[in-house]
Scaffold this active site. Structure first.
Site, PDB file in Angstrom:
ATOM      1  N   ASP A 134     -29.020 106.687 -22.698  1.00 41.86           N
ATOM      2  CA  ASP A 134     -29.023 107.916 -21.902  1.00 41.86           C
ATOM      3  C   ASP A 134     -30.311 108.680 -22.146  1.00 41.86           C
ATOM      4  O   ASP A 134     -30.677 108.942 -23.295  1.00 41.86           O
ATOM      5  CB  ASP A 134     -27.811 108.782 -22.273  1.00 41.86           C
ATOM      6  N   HIS A 141     -32.683 120.913 -16.903  1.00 40.18           N
ATOM      7  CA  HIS A 141     -31.531 120.764 -17.790  1.00 40.18           C
ATOM      8  C   HIS A 141     -31.939 120.959 -19.249  1.00 40.18           C
ATOM      9  O   HIS A 141     -31.290 121.696 -19.989  1.00 40.18           O
ATOM     10  CB  HIS A 141     -30.900 119.378 -17.598  1.00 40.18           C
TER      11      HIS A 141
HETATM   12 CA    CA Z   1     -26.098 112.767 -20.726  1.00 41.25          CA
END
Ligand code: CA
Length: 423
Positions: A134, A141
């Site tokens: 990931d 973000h």
């Molecule tokens: Ca994530």
């Protein structure tokens, strides 16, 4: 533009307006129908094309494939064949479905068995994923999370604009759309507490992400360049990286998230190929900090994919709670893959790399509840009048993704998951 994405193509299969599954798309998935074994399918309009049946009946004879490629519980065997075969297969299916082709269309018996209504099939996990990574590629973000988790420090850490930050996640708990998600339990350290507590997470969240599937690996001790990255990618899907924020904020120092993320991640069942996505390539945000040569790239490497998240309550009311776009990602997938392998890590066919939460620049484009509610300070008001700071048991999160250019559209369908109480 390759001919399978031409806006002029039309199919004899009925494709309702606004459908994600146009003849320009042709995404792959694994489906189950009746008592038949799982197999490879291609979505077209409101139907699934049974690739195993087409193979058996000789419609794919000129492709030199073998039966097990499509009679399979995952796409891995097909992906392993390589890009030349993906192209041959895509070209052949596009040809078979075009309005002037009568081979399948005029064979009533075959047609009935080959084209199955989507509502009658069960979609399964499309890929057997050996490894999952990931990333953390959205600047908006990372900035939002930085502000909340480190209110007294710089929102972006010093490395962020020099490398695509990422971590190795858990492949075993990746599930297909529709699979219920149990509220995780774990350690938390609520504000003001003197010692950690144990119990069900109180701050359960989603993360709006896109993932890509590795189509060709590399030997250990070699790396993949940004220029060659696309040759190593089979396709993309929607990815919901469920996250327990209270567990995360206590456990993440210094090695990053662990149990707050590894209890479940959900994927959409259809893998949209890079060929289908080609017309929707675009420039990403300007990278204003000089980067090392191995991260430099030429051409358009971002994708204009519109993203939506809906929250459906137990009573059935559904509310659109955010809209974002994968074009906002600061680090593109070519840079992610180049960085992932630059130390010599070997990627394997089926590996899944996710983008990290995709937040846009405005508060109605944030990709998580954490950001949308600013850690609970500004609850979301749903259509039925109820409020949410984080997810409640019984809530269903629905993510949709599609690309649109004039009348042309391709899409990913959706990934859904309902929260059920902790075990
Ligand atoms: Ca994530």
């Amino acid at each position: 533009m390759n001919k399978t994405t031409s806006p002029d193509l039309k199919s004899w299969v009925n494709i309702p307006g606004g459908s994600d599954f146009t003849i320009q798309n042709l995404p792959y998935g694994i489906f189950k129908y009746g008592t038949k074994k799982p197999r490879v399918g291609i979505a077209i309009g409101e139907h699934v094309l049974d690739m195993s049946f087409l193979y058996k009946k000789g419609y794919l004879d000129n492709l030199f494939l073998n039966e097990n490629v499509f009679k399979s519980v995952s796409l891995n065997r097909f992906i392993l064949l390589g890009k030349a075969y993906w192209n041959l297969t895509r070209n052949r299916i596009s040809e078979l479905l075009q309005e002037d082709n009568t081979e399948l269309r005029n064979n009533k018996e075959d047609l009935k068995a080959a084209l199955i209504p989507m509502v009658e099939v069960e979609m399964l996990m499309p890929v057997q994923v050996p490894n999952y990574t990931d990333f953390y590629s959205s600047m908006e973000h990372a900035t939002n999370v930085g502000k909340m988790f480190r209110p007294n420090g710089d929102a972006l850490l010093p490395n962020w604009k020099h490398l695509p930050v990422g971590y190795h996640g858990r492949a075993s708990s990746i599930v297909v759309s529709g699979t219920p998600v149990q509220r995780p339990k774990g350690q938390t350290m609520p504000e003001g507490a003197e010692k950690p507590l144990f119990g069900p997470s109180k701050l359960l969240d989603f993360e709006l992400e896109m993932g890509f599937i590795i189509g060709r690996g590399n030997e250990m001790g070699t790396s993949i360049t940004t220029a060659d990255a696309e040759n190593h990618i089979f396709g993309m899907l929607i990815f919901n990286d469920w996250s327990a924020r209270d567990i995360q904020s206590w456990e993440y120092v210094p090695l990053g998230p662990f149990l707050s993320k590894n209890f479940a991640s959900s994927v959409s069942p259809w893998v949209v190929t890079m060929d289908a996505l080609e017309p929707y390539k675009c420039d990403g945000p300007v990278q204003d900090t000089p980067i090392l040569p191995y991260l430099k790239f030429d051409g358009e490497k971002n994708y204009d994919i519109h993203l939506e998240v809906y929250l459906k309550t137990e009573k059935g009311d559904s509310t659109l709670i955010t809209e974002s776009n994968s074009k906002f990602l600061y680090w593109n997938i070519a840079q992610q893959l180049a960085h992932h392998t630059v130390a010599g890590c070997n990627m394997q066919v089926g590996d899944l790399c996710a983008s990290g939460t995709i937040s846009g620049p405005t508060p109605n484009s944030y990709g998580s509840m954490l950001e949308l509610t600013w850690r609970g300070a500004k609850p979301i008001v749903l259509n039925d009048g109820s409020e949410r700071k984080f997810l409640q048991d019984g809530d269903t999160v629905i993510m949709k993704a599609f690309c649109k250019k004039g009348d042309q559209r391709i899409g990913f369908g959706e990934v859904t998951g309902k929260i059920v109480p902790a075990f």
